[in-house]
Design a protein around this motif. Sequence first.
Motif, mmCIF file in Angstrom:
data_model
loop_
_atom_site.group_PDB
_atom_site.id
_atom_site.type_symbol
_atom_site.label_atom_id
_atom_site.label_comp_id
_atom_site.label_asym_id
_atom_site.label_seq_id
_atom_site.Cartn_x
_atom_site.Cartn_y
_atom_site.Cartn_z
ATOM 1 N N THR A 337 39.655 71.003 -65.419
ATOM 2 C CA THR A 337 40.480 70.168 -64.535
ATOM 3 C C THR A 337 40.514 70.708 -63.107
ATOM 4 N N HIS A 338 39.585 71.599 -62.767
ATOM 5 C CA HIS A 338 39.454 72.145 -61.409
ATOM 6 C C HIS A 338 40.674 72.955 -60.987
ATOM 7 N N HIS A 339 41.330 73.568 -61.950
ATOM 8 C CA HIS A 339 42.561 74.319 -61.678
ATOM 9 C C HIS A 339 42.250 75.810 -61.516
ATOM 10 N N SER A 340 42.203 76.557 -62.629
ATOM 11 C CA SER A 340 41.970 78.009 -62.594
ATOM 12 C C SER A 340 41.004 78.397 -63.707
ATOM 13 N N GLU A 341 39.980 79.175 -63.360
ATOM 14 C CA GLU A 341 38.961 79.582 -64.328
ATOM 15 C C GLU A 341 38.667 81.066 -64.148
ATOM 16 N N ALA A 342 38.432 81.763 -65.270
ATOM 17 C CA ALA A 342 38.248 83.219 -65.205
ATOM 18 C C ALA A 342 37.016 83.666 -65.968
ATOM 19 N N ILE A 343 36.431 84.751 -65.488
ATOM 20 C CA ILE A 343 35.341 85.415 -66.192
ATOM 21 C C ILE A 343 35.722 86.874 -66.407
ATOM 22 N N ILE A 344 35.385 87.384 -67.585
ATOM 23 C CA ILE A 344 35.593 88.803 -67.876
ATOM 24 C C ILE A 344 34.216 89.419 -68.088
ATOM 25 N N THR A 345 33.835 90.320 -67.208
ATOM 26 C CA THR A 345 32.516 90.962 -67.283
ATOM 27 C C THR A 345 32.492 92.183 -66.382
ATOM 28 N N GLU A 346 31.625 93.143 -66.730
ATOM 29 C CA GLU A 346 31.382 94.293 -65.866
ATOM 30 C C GLU A 346 30.088 94.109 -65.068
ATOM 31 N N ASP A 347 29.435 92.961 -65.249
ATOM 32 C CA ASP A 347 28.204 92.641 -64.525
ATOM 33 C C ASP A 347 28.580 91.872 -63.259
ATOM 34 N N GLN A 348 28.472 92.538 -62.113
ATOM 35 C CA GLN A 348 28.911 91.941 -60.857
ATOM 36 C C GLN A 348 28.098 90.700 -60.500
ATOM 37 N N LEU A 349 26.804 90.708 -60.795
ATOM 38 C CA LEU A 349 25.952 89.569 -60.473
ATOM 39 C C LEU A 349 26.362 88.344 -61.282
ATOM 40 N N VAL A 350 26.624 88.521 -62.565
ATOM 41 C CA VAL A 350 27.081 87.412 -63.415
ATOM 42 C C VAL A 350 28.436 86.920 -62.929
ATOM 43 N N ALA A 351 29.311 87.848 -62.543
ATOM 44 C CA ALA A 351 30.632 87.469 -62.044
ATOM 45 C C ALA A 351 30.511 86.603 -60.798
ATOM 46 N N GLU A 352 29.638 87.016 -59.865
ATOM 47 C CA GLU A 352 29.474 86.248 -58.624
ATOM 48 C C GLU A 352 28.857 84.882 -58.908
ATOM 49 N N THR A 353 27.950 84.821 -59.876
ATOM 50 C CA THR A 353 27.367 83.533 -60.264
ATOM 51 C C THR A 353 28.460 82.581 -60.744
ATOM 52 N N PHE A 354 29.335 83.091 -61.569
ATOM 53 C CA PHE A 354 30.454 82.295 -62.090
ATOM 54 C C PHE A 354 31.400 81.872 -60.961
ATOM 55 N N LEU A 355 31.831 82.825 -60.163
ATOM 56 C CA LEU A 355 32.818 82.547 -59.108
ATOM 57 C C LEU A 355 32.289 81.556 -58.084
ATOM 58 N N ASN A 356 31.009 81.668 -57.752
ATOM 59 C CA ASN A 356 30.436 80.798 -56.723
ATOM 60 C C ASN A 356 30.126 79.395 -57.224
ATOM 61 N N ASN A 357 29.887 79.257 -58.526
ATOM 62 C CA ASN A 357 29.421 77.969 -59.048
ATOM 63 C C ASN A 357 30.477 77.149 -59.776
ATOM 64 N N VAL A 358 31.546 77.773 -60.246
ATOM 65 C CA VAL A 358 32.600 77.011 -60.913
ATOM 66 C C VAL A 358 33.407 76.240 -59.876
ATOM 67 N N ASP A 359 33.580 74.943 -60.136
ATOM 68 C CA ASP A 359 34.310 74.078 -59.209
ATOM 69 C C ASP A 359 35.785 74.058 -59.613
ATOM 70 N N ALA A 360 36.570 74.966 -59.012
ATOM 71 C CA ALA A 360 37.997 75.058 -59.329
ATOM 72 C C ALA A 360 38.745 75.566 -58.104
ATOM 73 N N ALA A 361 40.045 75.313 -58.091
ATOM 74 C CA ALA A 361 40.869 75.748 -56.962
ATOM 75 C C ALA A 361 41.017 77.259 -56.918
ATOM 76 N N ALA A 362 41.020 77.904 -58.099
ATOM 77 C CA ALA A 362 41.151 79.358 -58.169
ATOM 78 C C ALA A 362 40.197 79.895 -59.224
ATOM 79 N N VAL A 363 39.434 80.915 -58.877
ATOM 80 C CA VAL A 363 38.505 81.530 -59.822
ATOM 81 C C VAL A 363 38.792 83.033 -59.872
ATOM 82 N N TYR A 364 38.733 83.598 -61.074
ATOM 83 C CA TYR A 364 39.147 84.981 -61.299
ATOM 84 C C TYR A 364 38.033 85.807 -61.925
ATOM 85 N N HIS A 365 37.955 87.060 -61.518
ATOM 86 C CA HIS A 365 37.079 88.036 -62.168
ATOM 87 C C HIS A 365 37.964 89.143 -62.730
ATOM 88 N N ASN A 366 37.942 89.301 -64.039
ATOM 89 C CA ASN A 366 38.693 90.348 -64.731
ATOM 90 C C ASN A 366 40.188 90.309 -64.421
#
Length: 416
Positions: A337-366
């Motif tokens: 619903t484009h609200h808040s989405e999170a990724i849990i990972t120690e892989d910074q590249l995967v985290a940035e891929t998620f944060l940059n590509n998920v269409d949401a108002a707030a995106v979280y890493h760990n």
Amino acid sequence: MTSEIQGKGQRAKAASYILNIKTTCEKNEALTKIAEQLIIDQHTIMAENAKDLALGEKQSLPASTLDRMMLNEERIVAMADAIHLLVSLQDPVGTVIEQIDKENGLHIEKRIVPLGVIGMIYEARPNVTVDAATLSLKTGNAVILRGSSSAKFSNTALVASIHRALAKTSIPIEAVQLIEDTSRETVKELFHLKEYLDVLIPRGGKALIDLVVKEATVPVLETGAGNCHIYVDQMADYIKAEKICLNAKTQRPSVCNAAESLLIHPIWFKSHGMQLLTALHDAGVTIIGDEQVCQLFEAALPATEEDYAMEYLNLTISVKLVENVYEAIEHIHRFGTHHSEAIITEDQLVAETFLNNVDAAAVYHNASTRFTDGFEFGYGAEIGISTQKLHARGPMGLPALTSTKYFIYGNGQIRE
């Protein structure tokens, strides 16, 4: 005969012109008085709230709804604390954000100004009454509040307390109006009150928001439902994953920033998935899983497409295994619903891929999705979480309740 909506619209509009010239000091004084009055009136407010809760229980309202409705001493003190924080924040009104000096001598300034009159339609959330009123006043806006019938006694008590506070200040009590008639007819009238309303903000479930967006002719600032996801990547740390997932799901499951969907990488699931699902299950969470999850975790119930799109607002979570971050992103774009989405990972590249590509108002890493909140972001409170992209996005604090205006200073210039 003038209807309640028309009459209160007229008075709110008149009050907005008075608010427009009030100083930050005057507005802050009014907010301080409101915070003090809420504490003075807390027992009256809780007694009125108890009436709403008793009626809600008779009507078999869900536990999540009753939780959102409930006002106790702790929550009223939290309201007052949020107002004191709001007082300490910089008033955006009057700020010059752009200056232009033309060759012909014209001096142009672009300044932040109030929106005018805000209409607020919301469901069983009496805290919104205070949040909307105080944020509106801080930004020099009048507000018309239309809460649901399920919180009628609570909302009436809160607005009465606000009016008692404003009566001690230079701010007119008409700056905060409560629509007491909770019938559908009044809602429809509010949808079309363009003569007096500058913006309409719905806050509640998907059905309410969709109705307002579809029917209103007044401009709408859309807040969104929260089907929030957590993607646990192959390189996730288990301790972080368990702590974050439990917090995001169980700390307060009835709110829009609680996690509703859990996506897990198969390799990580093979090592840690059963342990995580057991921890959730032991915390009282019902697991709605895909075929693989159901085969491996006996307590899981089979998921449907509708389950993946559901904002549960209770201790239920959908769980699906996804092959990689891209499949996680695809799933989120389909059901989120484009609200808040999170990724849990120690892989910074995967985290940035998620944060940059998920269409949401707030995106979280760990980190937990529960932080998507005006108070947590330092706004004092928010009038809602915007999931749209025009004007405002994410927690809508003070800047979201303002517009801009051009001030042009000349010395007899004319256009040739």
